[in-house]
Design a protein around this motif. Structure first.
Motif, PDB file in Angstrom:
ATOM      1  N   GLY A 190       4.003  -2.120   3.552  1.00 43.98           N
ATOM      2  CA  GLY A 190       2.621  -1.779   3.899  1.00 43.98           C
ATOM      3  C   GLY A 190       2.154  -2.655   5.046  1.00 43.98           C
ATOM      4  N   TYR A 191       1.254  -3.589   4.748  1.00 43.63           N
ATOM      5  CA  TYR A 191       0.819  -4.569   5.744  1.00 43.63           C
ATOM      6  C   TYR A 191       1.822  -5.726   5.763  1.00 43.63           C
ATOM      7  N   ARG A 242      -0.284   0.156  14.437  1.00 44.85           N
ATOM      8  CA  ARG A 242      -0.036   0.462  13.026  1.00 44.85           C
ATOM      9  C   ARG A 242      -1.222   0.059  12.160  1.00 44.85           C
ATOM     10  N   LYS A 261       3.235   5.139   6.266  1.00 44.13           N
ATOM     11  CA  LYS A 261       4.050   3.954   6.009  1.00 44.13           C
ATOM     12  C   LYS A 261       5.533   4.321   6.001  1.00 44.13           C
ATOM     13  N   ILE A 295       0.829  -1.200   0.000  1.00 44.56           N
ATOM     14  CA  ILE A 295       0.000   0.000   0.000  1.00 44.56           C
ATOM     15  C   ILE A 295       0.867   1.255   0.000  1.00 44.56           C
ATOM     16  N   ASP A 296       0.250   2.341  -0.425  1.00 43.85           N
ATOM     17  CA  ASP A 296       0.837   3.673  -0.239  1.00 43.85           C
ATOM     18  C   ASP A 296       0.030   4.364   0.844  1.00 43.85           C
ATOM     19  N   HIS A 297       0.722   4.840   1.858  1.00 39.54           N
ATOM     20  CA  HIS A 297       0.047   5.482   2.981  1.00 39.54           C
ATOM     21  C   HIS A 297       1.007   6.510   3.561  1.00 39.54           C
ATOM     22  N   ASN A 350      -3.667   2.803  12.490  1.00 38.13           N
ATOM     23  CA  ASN A 350      -3.258   3.972  11.712  1.00 38.13           C
ATOM     24  C   ASN A 350      -3.580   3.812  10.234  1.00 38.13           C
ATOM     25  N   TYR A 351      -3.390   2.616   9.705  1.00 38.28           N
ATOM     26  CA  TYR A 351      -3.611   2.386   8.275  1.00 38.28           C
ATOM     27  C   TYR A 351      -5.097   2.325   7.922  1.00 38.28           C
TER      28      TYR A 351
END
Length: 231
Positions: free
Chosen positions: A84-85, A93, A62, A57-59, A96-97
């Protein structure tokens, strides 16, 4: 770690608690939009249902991949936060995601194990590749001896999941958690990712001196208090 939007549950994967076997079992419940993190390739053949998916993922929160790894073309590790995960991902975390709405509305569960027994299993796992395995007492002096399980499923000193199951009652507790999440189809838990132990018939208690017994009791007070474990 599995995040099921289909069934609205989140599984926090802890260490040496048959987490890979649990993931192998509950992957069969997942849909195409669910997050399934990868684990060791050798165990993927035992996974039921879908394989790893949607974990990159893009976060904004991250961690960034180190530049030197990018420049050298080094692959991202499946267990590292930069993808990501990832498998042993702490509750803070995940929250947060996914955001507060998902975190507060999804059913969250994790598992733990008698810490004195778990510590012996961890010792065998962390020393399995050693030609000459150090003694348990010597290994317990290393920083790698500590297992951060309660830090994965706790937030600000409080339990962050809705259900904390016991390794010793694995399949029954897993199906209890799934029923509470609204999943009525029972699952069976396969034997996967088992660390070889030539001393498997030896009681975990035999590894301990009184000082080591106390060391584990001090390290893991939160899970001992939560689940009522004793030596």
């Amino acid at each position: 770690m599995i995040l099921s939007h289909k069934h609205k549950f989140i599984f926090i994967k802890t260490k040496k608690t048959a987490g890979t076997a649990i993931e192998a079992a509950i992957s069969q419940l997942c849909g195409p939009d669910d997050v399934i993190t990868p684990y060791r390739a050798a165990s993927e053949k035992d996974r039921k249902g879908l394989g790893p998916q949607n974990y990159r993922i893009d976060h904004p929160l991250k961690p960034q991949r180190p530049l030197w790894r990018k420049l050298l073309g080094r692959p991202e590790r499946y267990w590292h936060p930069t993808i990501g995960y990832y498998e042993h991902m702490p509750a803070w975390r995940v929250r947060n995601y996914v955001g507060e709405d998902v975190w507060n509305s999804y059913f969250k569960f994790a598992f733990d194990r008698n810490p004195w027994d778990r510590q012996v299993s961890w010792y065998h796992y962390k020393t399995k590749s050693k030609k000459t395995r150090p003694s348990f007492e010597r290994y317990m002096q290393r920083p790698t001896a500590y297992v951060d399980n309660h830090e994965l499923y706790m937030l600000d000193g409080a339990l962050a999941v809705d259900f904390l199951g016991r390794y010793e009652n694995l399949e029954e507790d897993l199906n209890t958690a799934l029923r509470q999440a609204g999943v009525e189809t029972p699952v069976s838990v396969p034997k996967v990712n088992v660390t070889p132990n030539k001393d498997s018939e030896r009681s975990y208690r035999s590894y301990y001196t009184p000082a080591l017994q106390e060391q584990v009791a001090n390290w893991y007070q939160p899970e001992i208090k939560l689940l009522g474990y004793d030596f």
